[in-house]
Enzyme design. Structure first.
Site, PDB file in Angstrom:
ATOM      1  CG  MET A   1      36.386  40.747  45.340  1.00  0.00           C
ATOM      2  SD  MET A   1      38.001  40.114  44.860  1.00  0.00           S
ATOM      3  CE  MET A   1      38.893  40.202  46.419  1.00  0.00           C
TER       4      MET A   1
ATOM      5  CB  SER B   1      46.487  35.482  42.962  1.00  0.00           C
ATOM      6  OG  SER B   1      46.789  36.749  43.502  1.00  0.00           O
TER       7      SER B   1
ATOM      8  CG  ASP C   1      40.667  37.236  43.809  1.00  0.00           C
ATOM      9  OD1 ASP C   1      41.437  36.484  44.436  1.00  0.00           O
ATOM     10  OD2 ASP C   1      40.943  38.418  43.535  1.00  0.00           O
TER      11      ASP C   1
ATOM     12  CG  MET D   1      41.416  45.255  44.433  1.00  0.00           C
ATOM     13  SD  MET D   1      42.160  44.033  45.532  1.00  0.00           S
ATOM     14  CE  MET D   1      43.342  43.291  44.412  1.00  0.00           C
TER      15      MET D   1
ATOM     16  CG  HIS E   1      44.019  37.551  39.673  1.00  0.00           C
ATOM     17  ND1 HIS E   1      42.818  37.855  39.065  1.00  0.00           N
ATOM     18  CD2 HIS E   1      43.989  38.190  40.873  1.00  0.00           C
ATOM     19  CE1 HIS E   1      42.095  38.623  39.864  1.00  0.00           C
ATOM     20  NE2 HIS E   1      42.789  38.850  40.962  1.00  0.00           N
TER      21      HIS E   1
ATOM     22  CG  HIS F   1      41.231  42.241  41.209  1.00  0.00           C
ATOM     23  ND1 HIS F   1      41.184  41.494  42.356  1.00  0.00           N
ATOM     24  CD2 HIS F   1      40.183  43.117  41.319  1.00  0.00           C
ATOM     25  CE1 HIS F   1      40.176  41.884  43.115  1.00  0.00           C
ATOM     26  NE2 HIS F   1      39.564  42.878  42.509  1.00  0.00           N
TER      27      HIS F   1
ATOM     28  CG  MET G   1      45.968  45.879  45.889  1.00  0.00           C
ATOM     29  SD  MET G   1      46.208  45.032  47.482  1.00  0.00           S
ATOM     30  CE  MET G   1      45.961  43.326  46.995  1.00  0.00           C
TER      31      MET G   1
ATOM     32  CG  ASP H   1      45.464  40.655  43.315  1.00  0.00           C
ATOM     33  OD1 ASP H   1      44.299  40.838  42.920  1.00  0.00           O
ATOM     34  OD2 ASP H   1      45.853  39.580  43.782  1.00  0.00           O
TER      35      ASP H   1
END
Length: 228
Positions: free
Chosen positions: A140, A9, A174, A70, A34, A68, A38, A36
């Site tokens: 998660m 990540s 994760d 979010m 990975h 990912h 957001m 992230d």
């Protein structure tokens, strides 16, 4: 038998050296990275978006970006992430009003589609129809929104339940995953492992990647043998 895939990540990386950090992970044996994303709406934090992913894709040719998402309204960002070089678009089931339509949209842009569930969402929320349409399922093991949280053991049975229903599907974990928590994740059936601080903060990240991968390979072989 699903193969072991380690996806460090980048939330735990030095963002000022992002392409170099990604190259360091790939050199150390990571197959995916990975990312992230957001939006400050679905989760309170804001991290990175398509412009940064595009720079990484340009700076690290051939990188597999496990994105990912979010974000609220995940259908809104599919084209931007695809244009930025995203390889897999994993959205939260909690954020989607029509998840099957989002999966179709992702596939239309030649990306793999993933469905994520947060700690308070039961694995039963992922129907057989949804799982069959998706390429990956993400459980998660912390609350989405920030890195460095403590691993939530209560999420592990969801991995086992999904693996029992979908023996050949990629199942990702994760949150708080590292050498101390990999055994329970692997034994439950997860084969795609996201780890942030456990890898990026290690003095020898390649050894951590190797350990995580070997643990998953051993568990998957055991699960496959038991199913025969």
């Amino acid at each position: 038998m699903p193969r072991a895939i380690i996806s460090p990540s980048v939330l735990a990386s030095d963002f000022g050296q992002l392409t170099a950090e990604c190259k360091r992970m790939i050199k150390g044996g990571a197959e995916w990275l990975h990312m992230d994303v957001m939006d400050g709406h679905f989760v309170p934090n804001i991290t990175m978006g398509a412009p940064i992913l595009a720079c990484v894709s340009k700076g690290v040719p051939g990188i597999f970006m496990d994105c990912h998402m979010m974000v609220s309204n995940p259908e809104k960002w599919v084209d931007d992430i695809a244009d930025a070089g995203g390889s897999l678009y994993c959205f939260h089931l909690e954020a989607a009003s029509d998840p099957l339509a989002v999966i179709d949209q992702i596939h239309a842009r030649k990306m793999k589609a993933g469905i994520a569930i947060s700690p308070d969402t039961p694995s039963s929320a992922i129907t057989d129809e949804l799982a069959d349409a998706a390429d990956m399922l993400l459980v998660m093991t912390v609350y989405p929104g920030r890195g460095g949280q403590k691993f939530l053991d209560r999420c592990v049975p969801k991995v086992a339940e999904l693996r029992a229903r979908f023996p050949d599907k990629d199942i990702e974990v994760d949150g708080g995953v590292g050498p101390k928590t990999i055994d329970v994740c692997a034994d439950a059936g997860s084969n795609v492992i996201v780890a942030g601080t456990a890898i990026f903060n290690a003095s020898e990240p390649e050894k951590v990647i190797q350990l995580l991968k070997a643990t998953v390979d051993t568990a998957q072989a055991r699960i496959a043998a038991a199913a025969k």
